[in-house]
Design a protein around this motif. Structure first.
Motif, PDB file in Angstrom:
ATOM      1  N   TRP A  49       4.970   4.543 -10.396  1.00  0.00           N
ATOM      2  CA  TRP A  49       5.130   3.134 -10.009  1.00  0.00           C
ATOM      3  C   TRP A  49       5.912   2.457 -11.136  1.00  0.00           C
ATOM      4  O   TRP A  49       5.372   2.180 -12.204  1.00  0.00           O
ATOM      5  N   LEU A  68      -2.515   1.822  -4.490  1.00  0.00           N
ATOM      6  CA  LEU A  68      -1.860   3.117  -4.593  1.00  0.00           C
ATOM      7  C   LEU A  68      -2.868   4.232  -4.333  1.00  0.00           C
ATOM      8  O   LEU A  68      -4.031   4.124  -4.726  1.00  0.00           O
ATOM      9  N   ALA A  88      -5.845   1.671  -7.664  1.00  0.00           N
ATOM     10  CA  ALA A  88      -5.320   3.014  -7.443  1.00  0.00           C
ATOM     11  C   ALA A  88      -6.461   4.003  -7.313  1.00  0.00           C
ATOM     12  O   ALA A  88      -7.468   3.914  -8.027  1.00  0.00           O
ATOM     13  N   ARG A 103       0.871  -1.169   0.000  1.00  0.00           N
ATOM     14  CA  ARG A 103       0.000   0.000   0.000  1.00  0.00           C
ATOM     15  C   ARG A 103       0.914   1.227   0.000  1.00  0.00           C
ATOM     16  O   ARG A 103       1.679   1.447   0.931  1.00  0.00           O
ATOM     17  N   MET A 104       0.874   2.026  -1.082  1.00  0.00           N
ATOM     18  CA  MET A 104       1.747   3.184  -1.232  1.00  0.00           C
ATOM     19  C   MET A 104       0.895   4.438  -1.392  1.00  0.00           C
ATOM     20  O   MET A 104       0.014   4.489  -2.260  1.00  0.00           O
ATOM     21  N   GLU A 105       1.178   5.453  -0.587  1.00  0.00           N
ATOM     22  CA  GLU A 105       0.366   6.664  -0.568  1.00  0.00           C
ATOM     23  C   GLU A 105       1.254   7.897  -0.734  1.00  0.00           C
ATOM     24  O   GLU A 105       2.235   8.075  -0.002  1.00  0.00           O
ATOM     25  N   LEU A 152       2.825  10.185  -8.276  1.00  0.00           N
ATOM     26  CA  LEU A 152       3.362   8.873  -7.913  1.00  0.00           C
ATOM     27  C   LEU A 152       3.729   8.137  -9.194  1.00  0.00           C
ATOM     28  O   LEU A 152       2.882   7.937 -10.069  1.00  0.00           O
ATOM     29  N   LEU A 192      -0.528  10.022 -11.780  1.00  0.00           N
ATOM     30  CA  LEU A 192      -0.120   8.642 -11.520  1.00  0.00           C
ATOM     31  C   LEU A 192       0.440   8.042 -12.795  1.00  0.00           C
ATOM     32  O   LEU A 192      -0.188   8.122 -13.861  1.00  0.00           O
TER      33      LEU A 192
END
Length: 290
Positions: free
Chosen positions: A125, A115, A144, A82-84, A123, A152
């Motif tokens: 990825w 995400l 996401a 989990r990336m924020e 962000l 993104l």
């Protein structure tokens, strides 16, 4: 220790106990403070780790490198991330190396990525390729949530079999599900399902034409559609230079998408490195150079 032969189905006899399966989990929240992006909250579990080398810092961006200390993904393993990116943050995420998904004894490996990109944040990825050994069984999901006006970029590549060793992915499972929401509204949904004796399907001209590597690049950003012409120019140049890569480019509803099919991982990697520039990545992650 090496196993030269393992059954594909649990009923064949060899079953690895659930307690021996890997369970990895990452949670990262990055925030913008004092002119730069910093880790605000970080949780690591199992073999999953993330590092932020000082040499990877670029202006206001934070570059994180994800590691799997277990050395790969075996049947039945589960990895979740989990990336924020908090408001105004600039977060770039990649992996230490290509992720290897080994031949399964029957268990299905599960890879989950979530995400979140808040207002004014960005962000990227950019993991290195996922390599599926023949007989691997993998289910992956990417979810996401992107705020209105945020950015993104997703770059995901898959190599079917260890092509450098002449291996092909002839039997196994790969299911892939992407769901992207902007402002709470679903704007992108994609899925892939390969299961069983897939060698014949992948050999069909309308599928993979026998080629072993593919990738999806998706940009969700206010300026995404304005990048279409530049992406097409790069795509046309690559088409003239390389006979081992096929490229498709499209843009709609604040998104730009590139599809790549390549004969092997080397051609796929070369194409990705050329295409990320018109997607807004001036320089790939430093670890890509090694």
């Amino acid at each position: 220790m090496y196993a030269t032969a393992l059954p594909f189905e649990p009923a064949a006899g060899v079953i690895v106990p659930g307690a021996l399966r890997s369970r990895g989990r990452l949670l990262l929240h990055a925030r913008f403070a004092d002119g730069r992006t910093i880790p605000d909250r970080l949780e690591e579990e199992g073999p999953s780790r993330i590092r932020f080398p000082a040499a990877a810092r670029r202006g206001r961006s934070l570059e994180g490198i994800i590691l799997n200390t277990g050395g790969g993904v075996a049947g039945g393993d589960h990895f979740a991330a989990r990336m924020e990116a908090g408001e105004g943050a600039r977060l770039v995420l990649t992996s230490q190396a290509a992720e290897k998904c080994y031949r399964s004894d029957g268990g299905v490996s599960r890879l989950s990525v979530d995400l979140a990109v808040e207002a004014g944040a960005s962000l990227d990825w950019l993991p290195q390729a996922t390599i599926l050994f023949d007989g691997a069984r993998v289910t992956r999901s990417i979810r996401a949530e992107v705020a209105e006006g945020a950015r993104l970029l997703l770059v995901e590549s898959v190599i079917l079999g260890r092509t450098a060793r002449g291996e092909r992915f002839t039997y196994g499972r790969l299911t892939d599900s992407w769901r992207i929401r902007r402002g709470g509204r679903l704007i992108y949904a994609d899925g892939l399902s390969l299961d069983g004796a897939v060698g014949g399907v992948l050999a069909r001209r309308a599928c993979a034409n026998g080629w072993a590597a593919f990738a999806s690049l998706l940009l969700v950003a206010p300026d995404a559609m304005g990048r279409l012409d530049a992406l097409r120019e790069v795509g046309e140049a690559l088409h003239e230079m390389r006979a081992d890569v096929e490229i498709g480019v499209s843009a709609w509803d604040g998104m730009a998408c590139v599809r790549l099919l390549a004969q092997d991982g080397a051609g796929l990697d070369a194409a990705i490195r050329r295409l990320i520039a018109p997607l807004g990545v001036c320089d790939p992650p430093r670890i890509w150079h090694f």
